[in-house]
Motif scaffolding. Sequence first.
Motif, PDB file in Angstrom:
ATOM      1  N   ALA A 120      47.357  89.565  70.046  1.00  8.47           N
ATOM      2  CA  ALA A 120      46.596  88.398  69.615  1.00  8.47           C
ATOM      3  C   ALA A 120      47.536  87.357  69.011  1.00  8.47           C
ATOM      4  CB  ALA A 120      45.537  88.799  68.595  1.00  8.47           C
ATOM      5  N   ALA A 121      47.135  86.082  69.107  1.00  6.14           N
ATOM      6  CA  ALA A 121      47.979  85.003  68.603  1.00  6.14           C
ATOM      7  C   ALA A 121      48.233  85.135  67.104  1.00  6.14           C
ATOM      8  CB  ALA A 121      47.329  83.653  68.913  1.00  6.14           C
ATOM      9  N   ASP A 122      47.234  85.600  66.355  1.00  5.29           N
ATOM     10  CA  ASP A 122      47.397  85.739  64.904  1.00  5.29           C
ATOM     11  C   ASP A 122      48.410  86.827  64.546  1.00  5.29           C
ATOM     12  OD1 ASP A 122      45.511  83.774  64.640  1.00  5.29           O
ATOM     13  OD2 ASP A 122      43.839  85.166  64.309  1.00  5.29           O
ATOM     14  N   ASP A 123      48.588  87.791  65.452  1.00  7.51           N
ATOM     15  CA  ASP A 123      49.505  88.902  65.159  1.00  7.51           C
ATOM     16  C   ASP A 123      50.947  88.609  65.556  1.00  7.51           C
ATOM     17  OD1 ASP A 123      47.461  90.475  64.163  1.00  7.51           O
ATOM     18  OD2 ASP A 123      46.918  91.212  66.153  1.00  7.51           O
ATOM     19  N   LEU A 124      51.163  87.568  66.374  1.00 10.48           N
ATOM     20  CA  LEU A 124      52.510  87.289  66.845  1.00 10.48           C
ATOM     21  C   LEU A 124      53.439  86.900  65.696  1.00 10.48           C
ATOM     22  CD1 LEU A 124      51.826  85.272  70.126  1.00 10.48           C
ATOM     23  CD2 LEU A 124      52.604  87.627  69.914  1.00 10.48           C
ATOM     24  N   ALA A 125      52.880  86.189  64.685  1.00 14.68           N
ATOM     25  CA  ALA A 125      53.719  85.694  63.601  1.00 14.68           C
ATOM     26  C   ALA A 125      54.286  86.815  62.739  1.00 14.68           C
ATOM     27  CB  ALA A 125      52.930  84.716  62.731  1.00 14.68           C
ATOM     28  N   ASP A 134      49.005  97.174  65.440  1.00 12.29           N
ATOM     29  CA  ASP A 134      47.855  98.074  65.365  1.00 12.29           C
ATOM     30  C   ASP A 134      48.224  99.251  64.476  1.00 12.29           C
ATOM     31  OD1 ASP A 134      45.627  99.567  65.680  1.00 12.29           O
ATOM     32  OD2 ASP A 134      45.870  99.938  67.822  1.00 12.29           O
ATOM     33  N   VAL A 135      47.525  99.392  63.344  1.00 11.60           N
ATOM     34  CA  VAL A 135      47.847 100.469  62.414  1.00 11.60           C
ATOM     35  C   VAL A 135      47.692 101.827  63.078  1.00 11.60           C
ATOM     36  CG1 VAL A 135      47.252 101.521  60.207  1.00 11.60           C
ATOM     37  CG2 VAL A 135      47.167  99.037  60.470  1.00 11.60           C
ATOM     38  N   SER A 136      46.749 101.926  63.993  1.00  7.72           N
ATOM     39  CA  SER A 136      46.528 103.216  64.649  1.00  7.72           C
ATOM     40  C   SER A 136      47.708 103.614  65.519  1.00  7.72           C
ATOM     41  CB  SER A 136      45.262 103.153  65.514  1.00  7.72           C
ATOM     42  OG  SER A 136      45.416 102.192  66.550  1.00  7.72           O
ATOM     43  N   SER A 137      48.525 102.624  65.911  1.00 11.74           N
ATOM     44  CA  SER A 137      49.673 102.960  66.753  1.00 11.74           C
ATOM     45  C   SER A 137      50.700 103.774  65.997  1.00 11.74           C
ATOM     46  CB  SER A 137      50.318 101.675  67.296  1.00 11.74           C
ATOM     47  OG  SER A 137      50.849 100.899  66.233  1.00 11.74           O
ATOM     48  N   THR A 138      50.733 103.614  64.666  1.00  9.07           N
ATOM     49  CA  THR A 138      51.652 104.417  63.877  1.00  9.07           C
ATOM     50  C   THR A 138      51.309 105.890  63.989  1.00  9.07           C
ATOM     51  OG1 THR A 138      51.917 102.572  62.355  1.00  9.07           O
ATOM     52  CG2 THR A 138      52.613 104.737  61.576  1.00  9.07           C
ATOM     53  N   ARG A 139      50.029 106.186  63.953  1.00 15.46           N
ATOM     54  CA  ARG A 139      49.606 107.586  64.092  1.00 15.46           C
ATOM     55  C   ARG A 139      49.847 108.074  65.522  1.00 15.46           C
ATOM     56  NH1 ARG A 139      45.984 109.652  60.247  1.00 15.46           N
ATOM     57  NH2 ARG A 139      45.568 108.258  58.506  1.00 15.46           N
ATOM     58  N   ARG A 140      49.597 107.198  66.483  1.00 20.20           N
ATOM     59  CA  ARG A 140      49.673 107.630  67.875  1.00 20.20           C
ATOM     60  C   ARG A 140      51.113 107.761  68.358  1.00 20.20           C
ATOM     61  NH1 ARG A 140      47.425 104.112  73.033  1.00 20.20           N
ATOM     62  NH2 ARG A 140      48.050 105.581  74.667  1.00 20.20           N
ATOM     63  N   GLY A 160      71.853  84.695  69.145  1.00 27.56           N
ATOM     64  CA  GLY A 160      70.739  84.636  70.093  1.00 27.56           C
ATOM     65  C   GLY A 160      69.399  84.626  69.391  1.00 27.56           C
ATOM     66  N   GLU A 161      68.356  84.861  70.180  1.00 33.15           N
ATOM     67  CA  GLU A 161      66.999  84.836  69.641  1.00 33.15           C
ATOM     68  C   GLU A 161      66.106  85.690  70.523  1.00 33.15           C
ATOM     69  OE1 GLU A 161      64.591  84.963  67.519  1.00 33.15           O
ATOM     70  OE2 GLU A 161      65.248  83.058  66.630  1.00 33.15           O
ATOM     71  N   ILE A 162      65.014  86.176  69.928  1.00 33.90           N
ATOM     72  CA  ILE A 162      63.991  86.910  70.676  1.00 33.90           C
ATOM     73  C   ILE A 162      62.684  86.139  70.550  1.00 33.90           C
ATOM     74  CG2 ILE A 162      62.640  89.024  70.828  1.00 33.90           C
ATOM     75  CD1 ILE A 162      65.004  90.570  69.842  1.00 33.90           C
ATOM     76  N   SER A 163      62.090  85.803  71.660  1.00 31.60           N
ATOM     77  CA  SER A 163      60.808  85.112  71.681  1.00 31.60           C
ATOM     78  C   SER A 163      59.783  85.979  72.400  1.00 31.60           C
ATOM     79  CB  SER A 163      60.929  83.752  72.376  1.00 31.60           C
ATOM     80  OG  SER A 163      61.399  83.921  73.709  1.00 31.60           O
ATOM     81  N   VAL A 164      58.505  85.699  72.179  1.00 37.09           N
ATOM     82  CA  VAL A 164      57.446  86.514  72.767  1.00 37.09           C
ATOM     83  C   VAL A 164      56.304  85.622  73.234  1.00 37.09           C
ATOM     84  CG1 VAL A 164      56.459  86.903  70.474  1.00 37.09           C
ATOM     85  CG2 VAL A 164      55.847  88.427  72.358  1.00 37.09           C
ATOM     86  N   GLU A 165      55.770  85.960  74.378  1.00 32.05           N
ATOM     87  CA  GLU A 165      54.560  85.334  74.910  1.00 32.05           C
ATOM     88  C   GLU A 165      53.610  86.461  75.285  1.00 32.05           C
ATOM     89  OE1 GLU A 165      55.577  82.855  78.166  1.00 32.05           O
ATOM     90  OE2 GLU A 165      56.817  81.478  76.987  1.00 32.05           O
ATOM     91  N   SER A 166      52.351  86.324  74.890  1.00 34.15           N
ATOM     92  CA  SER A 166      51.411  87.416  75.139  1.00 34.15           C
ATOM     93  C   SER A 166      50.001  86.875  75.288  1.00 34.15           C
ATOM     94  CB  SER A 166      51.469  88.437  73.992  1.00 34.15           C
ATOM     95  OG  SER A 166      50.642  89.540  74.265  1.00 34.15           O
ATOM     96  N   THR A 167      49.225  87.568  76.110  1.00 32.52           N
ATOM     97  CA  THR A 167      47.821  87.259  76.309  1.00 32.52           C
ATOM     98  C   THR A 167      47.024  88.552  76.224  1.00 32.52           C
ATOM     99  OG1 THR A 167      48.405  85.425  77.787  1.00 32.52           O
ATOM    100  CG2 THR A 167      46.124  86.211  77.845  1.00 32.52           C
ATOM    101  N   LEU A 168      45.997  88.536  75.415  1.00 41.04           N
ATOM    102  CA  LEU A 168      45.184  89.743  75.256  1.00 41.04           C
ATOM    103  C   LEU A 168      44.628  90.197  76.600  1.00 41.04           C
ATOM    104  CD1 LEU A 168      43.178  89.180  71.939  1.00 41.04           C
ATOM    105  CD2 LEU A 168      44.874  90.950  72.425  1.00 41.04           C
ATOM    106  N   GLY A 169      44.810  91.479  76.879  1.00 52.04           N
ATOM    107  CA  GLY A 169      44.287  92.052  78.113  1.00 52.04           C
ATOM    108  C   GLY A 169      45.173  91.862  79.319  1.00 52.04           C
TER     109      GLY A 169
END
Length: 610
Positions: free
Chosen positions: A388-393, A403-409, A429-438
């Motif tokens: 999600a866009a809010d999580d990218l930052a 996702d907190v559940s990913s820590t358990r998984r 250098g730099e690391i950038s990210v682009e993402s779309t839900l689903g």
Amino acid sequence: MVESDGFGKSSTRETGAGEVGGGEAAQALRAILQTQHLRYLIIFTWALGLLASVGFTIAALWFVGTVAAGTLRGAVERHISDRVGAGWGLVFPAVATATTAAWAAAPLLAWYSGHPFGPALAATLLVCGYVLVFSQLRASPWQALVISSPYGVAAGIILINMWGGPLFWPFLSILPLTASGLVVLVLMTVLREERIRAFQAHQAHLIEELEAARDKANAASDAKTNFLGVVSHELRTPMNGVLGAAQLLGSTRLEPTQREYLSIIRNSGDNLLSLLNDILDMTKIEAGKMTFEIVDVSTEDLHKRVTGPFQAQAEAKGLDFNARFEGEIPAVVRGDPLRICQVIHNLLSNAVKFTDKGEVSLLARGERLEDGRARLDFAVTDSGAGIAADDLARMFQPFTQVDVSSTRRFGGTGLGLTIARRMANIMGGEISVESTLGEGSTFTFSVEADVVEWTRQTAAEPIHADIKDGRPLSVLLVEDHPVNRMILQAWLDSAGHIPATAENGQTGVEAAGEQRFDLIIMDVNMPVMDGLTATRAIRDGQGPNQDTPIVVLSASARREDHVAGLDAGADAYLNKPIDFSALAKVINRVSGGRAGVRALVDAGETAAAA
């Protein structure tokens, strides 16, 4: 210290026993020099006031004289501006007082103009003159009194002139009103400066407290970093012992249940060691002790090191794994292969870990830059759930997982992306990210590097000149040039064959009449007897090599020369410089006799294709 009114007035403030504060005086003088245009603006407005009472001529003369005095004063100030601290500070109040005398002539001119408005204008100019001086020298009232003394002289002259007249007492009453106003101005200035000093002292105290708090926070952060670094480093030693013992135990005979337990120990130990490595890397980065080695890096080798471990992991999960290149990829660059692989490994590991179906791809893209540099982009794309866009930052914050559940998984510290980005930043250098839900995500690691080689010379494939049954060949080499003869002989020796040499066609024919050879290599242009004549002599004779395959060598690549060689009885015609791969093909066909060698010519696989 020199203080400026911004309109041309200046004075000195004594420090200690009459010493001049050179630094403050210099600052005041710079302010005067920067605001000289205001001085001339005020002179112009006073000249307009005089114009109504004294006429154009007198007003113009006063304007020209006052501007000239101001210009002369400005020249003096510029000349001594760098010498204020060397005993020149007293020059400023003297120059300012002289300039004020020119200004003080204006109220006298108005008073003696004989105009009905002259006395009122004179009183107004005197009050304005005092206000101008004291408004700028309000922090030093005694110096203001000295510099404004020409106005006092002008007021005294006017009072003497009015003695016994009806305007004497009204004019005299203006003086206490003006003085009270100036006193209020000075007192308000003193109170304001006291408040400013109190505020500055409070601000300085707050700054000291903030600096102390910052130092404590830095000390606590350093202690935390050192503690984590020592602990994670020291824990690696017993962990290596645990994992080493587990590997040794795995090499012994174990029951299935014991082997299952051992597998759990090894997997858990590997996971714990990975976590310790993350913490150790993070502490090294925070402490500024992360080391980078700059060496020559082959991009092809780097690609193999990056993709190798994850292709099998992706296939084990049923994912498609694709890797491709785009743009101008240099063959060799300067960098740290270990750290570059660590960054890309982290991105690929996350892509495989968080993708349940679809594909994971790695795109290596290159761009040529100036000054022998290149920009490299490593884009890792997955078909996972997306972000999600809010999580990218907050993705790159330490100890954070979207996702907190990913820590358990999946486990993990949430340090991987943080370490990867900081390493990328250290490498420029730099690391950038682009993402779309689903739809998935694309993480791109971009870095610039110095190019060592844009294209790499590929190693020549080994030339095998062996025959099928592995038997070494007996070869007669007829070549007049000693260097060519040496090279051919060395190559035949390296292939395990037995060469005999002859320097011209005549000695070649004689050697062919005495010994049976498996192959004859014949140069064309030779002294005594050329190669084509020697070939015909061998074919027409009754010697042991009448049916031996003969390869003719020549620097001529014309078709008619090829045909002439074949007509003379040769079985193949090779051009110079020698193509050893073509000669190796001939040697590999020697076991088939002349027919086997001629089959190469018919198939066009040698330079002798007719």
